[in-house]
Write an enzyme that holds these catalytic residues in place. Structure first.
Site, PDB file in Angstrom:
ATOM      1  N   TYR A  43       6.864 -55.880   6.745  1.00 12.68           N
ATOM      2  CA  TYR A  43       8.292 -55.871   6.424  1.00 12.68           C
ATOM      3  C   TYR A  43       9.150 -55.594   7.668  1.00 12.68           C
ATOM      4  O   TYR A  43       8.775 -54.795   8.521  1.00 12.68           O
ATOM      5  CB  TYR A  43       8.589 -54.788   5.396  1.00 12.68           C
ATOM      6  N   LYS A  45      -2.632 -24.768  -6.620  1.00 14.51           N
ATOM      7  CA  LYS A  45      -1.374 -25.479  -6.868  1.00 14.51           C
ATOM      8  C   LYS A  45      -1.451 -26.894  -6.282  1.00 14.51           C
ATOM      9  O   LYS A  45      -2.325 -27.178  -5.448  1.00 14.51           O
ATOM     10  CB  LYS A  45      -0.220 -24.703  -6.229  1.00 14.51           C
TER      11      LYS A  45
END
Ligand SMILES: *Cc1c(COP(=O)(O)O)cnc(C)c1O
Length: 369
Positions: free
Chosen positions: A264, A38
């Protein structure tokens, strides 16, 4: 191993063979092996991993969702595929693509029988999931009579297997709880088998279950993380080989003055004259924003370089003040030496999350002798 010239997740299929053989060596020869692939084979590449394991004659695959099973069929995988968490809206696709559903409550059981009958299926294999303590998905013991009644009333489906999932198989402090889950599962399986005229396979163990509960392997085991090189313990990690290495390069180096800021929101402020390196990998690639502000790190020329300031979408900046390096040098996020489990520990998560976070934007390359 090749030197990275851009961000790349290198997948070592020889290591996958090693891990498969190691896990199999823990089983009785007759015990079947289901490989859990998965989430893009735990962040690697489900098609390549499945093809490789199919060549190694793995008995079964499991995915979480129907779309993941469809992708494997599209890639040419012919081995049986168990879908652990299908939704009723997917049931036609499931039958159409020869996928095998886990049925975990009355609603999904009824709906699957209805669709299998509409399509005139005979003995379509399904897997009945029981809840033995995880309290996530599954019927409980008192539902056995209801399930048996439903199975006896139709010839469209058969219970190929009965299964359950352990809640704490990696935790030695939960021995008693796990042994309770094992005995609950055994008693459900006995009641079920006594009431039906065929013998479904039984399976319970994930990777840590395989390694810690040799008495509970039953007919099949379901391994995920172990195939990818992690055993949830230092001892087992030494016997397994991480299959994925995440590498990048230094795009640019800056020398900055005291009190200048990086990135940032000016989240990092230099305390002295410092050197930073900008790396082309960001939160859109799976370097979670919580790795920023010096929680996470990368390895450059064998030394740890802390991620400084905020993680950007496409880049991170790291502190290389004390590292001798140049633009174009290789950067390691994790590999078989600097393991994802170590990075996981320093950012407060687990290897599973680090691996499955690596996004589809990152180029994959393969090592195979
Ligand atoms: C993911 C999963 C597994 C695999 O677990 P690992 O710890 O990765 O080996 C097995 N069974 C079920 C039901 C799962 O959801």
């Amino acid at each position: 191993m090749s030197k990275a010239q851009e961000t790349v997740l290198e997948i070592d299929l020889n290591a996958l063979t090693h891990n498969f053989n190691y896990l199999k060596s823990k089983l009785k020869p007759k015990t079947k092996f289901l490989a859990v692939i998965k989430a893009f084979a735990y962040g690697s590449d489900s098609a390549e991993v499945a093809k490789h394991l199919q060549q190694l004659k793995v008995d079964y695959f499991a995915v979480a969702y129907t779309r993941e099973g469809v992708a494997l069929r599209d890639a040419g995988i012919t081995t049986p595929i168990l879908v652990l968490h299908p939704q009723t809206t997917n049931f036609e696709t499931i039958i159409d693509r020869c996928l095998e559903p886990s049925l975990y409550n009355a609603k999904v059981l009824n709906e699957f029988i209805k669709i299998a009958e509409q399509q005139s299926q005979k003995s379509y294999p399904v897997h009945i999931k029981f809840n033995t303590g995880l309290n996530r998905l599954g019927f409980c013991k008192r539902n056995v009579d209801f399930i048996i009644e439903k199975l006896k009333a139709t010839n469209a489906i058969i219970a190929k297997s009965l299964f359950s999932h352990l809640a704490a198989s990696e935790d030695k402090n939960e021995l008693e709880f796990t042994n309770d889950q094992i005995s609950t599962f055994k008693s459900i399986a006995k009641e079920f088998s006594d009431k039906i005229n065929y013998t479904p396979w039984l399976h319970l163990c994930n990777t840590s279950g395989v390694l810690n509960y040799a008495n509970a392997h039953f007919d099949m085991v379901r391994c995920g993380i172990g195939l990818y090189g992690f055993g949830n313990s230092a001892k087992e990690d030494n016997s397994l080989k991480p299959i994925a290495s995440l590498k990048s390069i230094i795009s640019q180096i800056h020398k900055i003055e005291k009190n200048q800021t990086v990135g940032y929101n000016r989240a990092y402020k230099a305390v002295d004259i410092e050197k930073t390196a900008t790396i082309p990998i960001g939160h859109a690639d799976g370097i979670n924003r919580i790795y920023g502000n010096e929680k996470g790190f990368v390895i450059i020329n064998g030394q740890k370089a802390a991620i400084i300031g905020n993680v950007c979408m496409d880049m991170i900046m790291v502190n290389i003040t004390n590292i001798d390096c140049n633009e174009g040098d290789e950067v390691i996020v994790f590999n078989s030496t600097y393991k994802a489990s170590c990075l996981a520990e320093s950012v407060g998560t687990i290897s599973y999350e680090i691996l499955t976070s690596i996004s589809q934007r990152v180029k994959r390359s393969y090592l195979h002798k």
